[in-house]
Design a protein around this motif. Sequence first.
Motif, PDB file in Angstrom:
ATOM      1  N   ALA A 176       0.831  -1.200   0.000  1.00 36.65           N
ATOM      2  CA  ALA A 176       0.000   0.000   0.000  1.00 36.65           C
ATOM      3  C   ALA A 176       0.860   1.242   0.000  1.00 36.65           C
ATOM      4  O   ALA A 176       2.076   1.202   0.217  1.00 36.65           O
ATOM      5  N   VAL A 177       0.206   2.391  -0.225  1.00 39.20           N
ATOM      6  CA  VAL A 177       0.812   3.708  -0.100  1.00 39.20           C
ATOM      7  C   VAL A 177      -0.069   4.539   0.823  1.00 39.20           C
ATOM      8  O   VAL A 177      -1.245   4.237   1.015  1.00 39.20           O
ATOM      9  N   ALA A 178       0.522   5.572   1.423  1.00 45.60           N
ATOM     10  CA  ALA A 178      -0.229   6.476   2.297  1.00 45.60           C
ATOM     11  C   ALA A 178      -0.363   7.813   1.584  1.00 45.60           C
ATOM     12  O   ALA A 178       0.636   8.378   1.126  1.00 45.60           O
ATOM     13  N   VAL A 179      -1.592   8.322   1.495  1.00 46.29           N
ATOM     14  CA  VAL A 179      -1.865   9.525   0.710  1.00 46.29           C
ATOM     15  C   VAL A 179      -2.629  10.537   1.564  1.00 46.29           C
ATOM     16  O   VAL A 179      -3.597  10.185   2.247  1.00 46.29           O
ATOM     17  N   LEU A 180      -2.204  11.797   1.543  1.00 45.28           N
ATOM     18  CA  LEU A 180      -2.947  12.891   2.162  1.00 45.28           C
ATOM     19  C   LEU A 180      -3.889  13.461   1.112  1.00 45.28           C
ATOM     20  O   LEU A 180      -3.463  14.133   0.163  1.00 45.28           O
ATOM     21  N   LEU A 181      -5.180  13.182   1.273  1.00 45.42           N
ATOM     22  CA  LEU A 181      -6.168  13.575   0.277  1.00 45.42           C
ATOM     23  C   LEU A 181      -6.501  15.063   0.373  1.00 45.42           C
ATOM     24  O   LEU A 181      -6.198  15.722   1.377  1.00 45.42           O
ATOM     25  N   ASN A 182      -7.155  15.563  -0.646  1.00 55.51           N
ATOM     26  CA  ASN A 182      -7.563  16.975  -0.664  1.00 55.51           C
ATOM     27  C   ASN A 182      -8.604  17.290   0.405  1.00 55.51           C
ATOM     28  O   ASN A 182      -8.846  18.458   0.715  1.00 55.51           O
ATOM     29  N   THR A 183      -9.242  16.274   0.951  1.00 53.88           N
ATOM     30  CA  THR A 183     -10.217  16.478   2.036  1.00 53.88           C
ATOM     31  C   THR A 183      -9.558  16.618   3.404  1.00 53.88           C
ATOM     32  O   THR A 183     -10.232  16.921   4.382  1.00 53.88           O
ATOM     33  N   GLY A 184      -8.234  16.349   3.481  1.00 51.00           N
ATOM     34  CA  GLY A 184      -7.552  16.322   4.767  1.00 51.00           C
ATOM     35  C   GLY A 184      -7.534  14.942   5.390  1.00 51.00           C
ATOM     36  O   GLY A 184      -6.979  14.761   6.472  1.00 51.00           O
ATOM     37  N   ASN A 185      -8.117  13.957   4.727  1.00 47.89           N
ATOM     38  CA  ASN A 185      -8.120  12.577   5.204  1.00 47.89           C
ATOM     39  C   ASN A 185      -6.811  11.912   4.786  1.00 47.89           C
ATOM     40  O   ASN A 185      -6.448  11.937   3.608  1.00 47.89           O
ATOM     41  N   PHE A 186      -6.094  11.333   5.734  1.00 47.90           N
ATOM     42  CA  PHE A 186      -4.846  10.627   5.463  1.00 47.90           C
ATOM     43  C   PHE A 186      -5.172   9.138   5.400  1.00 47.90           C
ATOM     44  O   PHE A 186      -5.610   8.551   6.391  1.00 47.90           O
ATOM     45  N   VAL A 209      -4.380   5.017   4.075  1.00 49.37           N
ATOM     46  CA  VAL A 209      -3.495   3.951   3.616  1.00 49.37           C
ATOM     47  C   VAL A 209      -4.318   3.086   2.677  1.00 49.37           C
ATOM     48  O   VAL A 209      -5.304   2.473   3.094  1.00 49.37           O
ATOM     49  N   ARG A 210      -3.956   3.062   1.411  1.00 45.49           N
ATOM     50  CA  ARG A 210      -4.757   2.332   0.439  1.00 45.49           C
ATOM     51  C   ARG A 210      -3.859   1.500  -0.476  1.00 45.49           C
ATOM     52  O   ARG A 210      -2.647   1.734  -0.556  1.00 45.49           O
ATOM     53  N   ASP A 211      -4.485   0.529  -1.108  1.00 44.28           N
ATOM     54  CA  ASP A 211      -3.747  -0.355  -2.006  1.00 44.28           C
ATOM     55  C   ASP A 211      -3.115   0.466  -3.128  1.00 44.28           C
ATOM     56  O   ASP A 211      -3.721   1.383  -3.669  1.00 44.28           O
ATOM     57  N   ARG A 212      -1.866   0.118  -3.454  1.00 45.41           N
ATOM     58  CA  ARG A 212      -1.164   0.965  -4.425  1.00 45.41           C
ATOM     59  C   ARG A 212      -1.641   0.744  -5.861  1.00 45.41           C
ATOM     60  O   ARG A 212      -1.415   1.587  -6.717  1.00 45.41           O
ATOM     61  N   LEU A 213      -2.328  -0.380  -6.124  1.00 45.56           N
ATOM     62  CA  LEU A 213      -2.866  -0.611  -7.456  1.00 45.56           C
ATOM     63  C   LEU A 213      -4.349  -0.281  -7.557  1.00 45.56           C
ATOM     64  O   LEU A 213      -4.817   0.167  -8.590  1.00 45.56           O
ATOM     65  N   ASN A 214      -5.074  -0.505  -6.479  1.00 48.41           N
ATOM     66  CA  ASN A 214      -6.523  -0.266  -6.465  1.00 48.41           C
ATOM     67  C   ASN A 214      -6.834   0.721  -5.338  1.00 48.41           C
ATOM     68  O   ASN A 214      -6.909   0.347  -4.180  1.00 48.41           O
ATOM     69  N   SER A 215      -7.016   1.993  -5.681  1.00 46.16           N
ATOM     70  CA  SER A 215      -7.191   3.042  -4.669  1.00 46.16           C
ATOM     71  C   SER A 215      -8.489   2.903  -3.893  1.00 46.16           C
ATOM     72  O   SER A 215      -8.656   3.533  -2.848  1.00 46.16           O
ATOM     73  N   SER A 216      -9.427   2.079  -4.373  1.00 45.65           N
ATOM     74  CA  SER A 216     -10.686   1.903  -3.633  1.00 45.65           C
ATOM     75  C   SER A 216     -10.530   0.973  -2.436  1.00 45.65           C
ATOM     76  O   SER A 216     -11.401   0.917  -1.570  1.00 45.65           O
TER      77      SER A 216
END
Length: 774
Positions: A142-152, A154-161
Amino acid sequence: MNGKHSLSVLSAAMILSHYCSAFFAAMILNMIILFVGCHSASASDTLFPGQSLSGSETLVSENGIFELGFFSPGGTKHYLGIRYKNIISNNPVNFWLGNRIPITNFLNATLYINASELYIEELGSVLWTSNSVGNGSGSGTAVAVLLNTGNFVVRDRLNSSVVRWQSFDHPADAMLPGGWLGLDLAIGSNILLTLQKPPYNCTLMIDQSRKRGFIMFIDGHDYLGTFPDWMVTYKENGSLLQLNDPEIPNDIEFMKLHLGQISFLRWLDNASISGWQPLWSYPSSCKVSAFHCGAFGICTSTGTCKCIDGFRPTEPNEWELGHFVSGCARISPLNCQGVVSTDSFVLLDNLQGLPDNPQYVMAATSEECRAACLSECYCAAYSYHSDCKIWYNMLLNLTSSDNPPYTKIYMRIGPQSKSRSNILVFILTFGLIAVALIVLMLLLIYKRSSCVSRQTKMEGFLAVYSYAQLKKATRNFSDKLGEGSFGSVFKGTVAGSTIVAVKKLKGLGHSEKQFHTEVRTVGMIRHTNLVRLLGFCIGRTKRLLVYEYMPNGSLDSHLFSESSIVLSWNLRYQIVIAIARGLAYLHDECRDCIIHCDIKPENILLDAELYPKIADFGMAKLLGREFSTALTTIRGTIGYLAPEWISGQAITHKADVYSFGVMLFEIISGRRTTEKMRYGNHRYFPLYAAAKVNEGDVLCLLDDRLEGNVSVEELDVACRVACWCIQDDEIHRPSMRQVIHMLEGIVPVECPPIPASFQNLMEGYDSDIYSVEV
């Protein structure tokens, strides 16, 4: 490589993976990740495996609004959090992550992702992990992403859902639009807002029984409120409440839990004024809760906030916008330099009650009380009316009144003018010399006494009495209140009319050790659920301790005596919660973790209103915060001892939790832990109780004298909590803070298993054998 280029290359690789073999795609992805991992995390919104975030580095959301990093709210310790990147305010907003674990040296702290798990590590020691979970199919990393909503997330690196973990599931004291509160069935957790501002704890949870309803808990008091329709939306069949997005996309809004208030705020920034403007708040008037006015703010009779004389608003712009919780700050700083303080006091003489959480100090006059406050740099105010109370750091929950009776306190402000200060210094210096001469004369008069007759400070303000004083105060130790293995307790009167309890220890040896333990522990702590130590006497062969007097005696005299008054169920339940609060304070909030080691009804005392306080710290064990366990000799009372005492294992604060669980069964049933059973044998009552809780039959455990007058729901919760507390393995026992949350209904209580040691005892016996003889 910047963040956008990194994402573009990664997206291309993801597309390629649909047309190539899994092996070939994985190889390309790993090469990209290794390349990206060589660059600073602060240039992107994404943290990849092989990357880390440390020191002043940050992740920035793609829209540039939010950043994640190690931030410091007070300038000392840092915490992992998310904040608005471009908002400059004296009162910055942070959305804390990582369970708000403090980081002493943030330059040596790192945040990194390994497979699908986030880690915070400092100097090679892991401080926190995200406990990410699998959710559907995915690549396994997985990768960790800081979204534009402010939600941090951890999601699958191939399937973001496929989301493994997200910060919106773990809010601290604030939440952003799109965030949610309530019972999340997907993660099996009740999502709350919590604020810890010692000595206060504030929690906000959704009230599932009312539409848009919520409950705010502040140290045992609850306030019921309702969110407006425009602000929130129901999700998941009403179990979750989601905060709506702003009507205007560029508006910056969020919800914040303050001490005693919940607010929905919008950032306002124009040519004339900038600050956080409340669009909605509860309570909307300080007449409902004076916490509304913040530190050193006072709620007037008209329901508006103002600052105490000598103070001004901490955030003037926000006060103009109607947001007061930032409170007030001193106009002149306190003088903490030198021997004699030049600070002055202003009288507040029209208060409706005293502020919360006063600390009691031994002082015979108002002048001594004032001097005691001046001697402590962090003393903010004092009050003297038959006894001396002082308040540290800040004053909260102040309300003025137009109707008598009034209460009054003296509020400490900065130094007066130089000329007046010089006069004050002269007067105080002359007074100190006079006091010194008087003390010297008293020492000469009482030099033959077994104890020195004087007042001193020892881990707080404690009076040092002579043996002759205490002998006179107790009328030659004639009025005995009780007797234990370490000595006897007598009723006495000191300082004219103050009734006290004097514990006279037997000889030296073990009692000497008990004496020093009690002075070290009780003498340095103050809590509403702990019996207060007022003073002591040390002579050649005499050791005495002076405590506040508890007129209703010990809890055991009300539980097990047929001639005593019957404690109602509501009163028992409140007593249990209050005892849990006292233990939680000892375990978590003192400078050192204090393990009481002898929790039982005999050591719970009741005041005039039957309010409980924990007593008898003679067996207590102090555990430094750098240690989690201690090896020590057996301490306590048979029947209340945790299994680790018997097996010789290291002891933790969970030993107190076990004793609390045994005592909780006694409070529920009005029976001793060892009860006479039907066949005349003596068996361990919790064994019988655990079996009945497991069967779901808790009413049979209730004290017969209550005649069934009980909240069955509370009874079931109390019995389940007791069973969790007496689990064999201390890992399976809850902390006392968790016990409080379970008893108050903040978190659900699962049905506990019967402890393994109990199951071994039950083998070979018919269940009827465990029926208690009536």
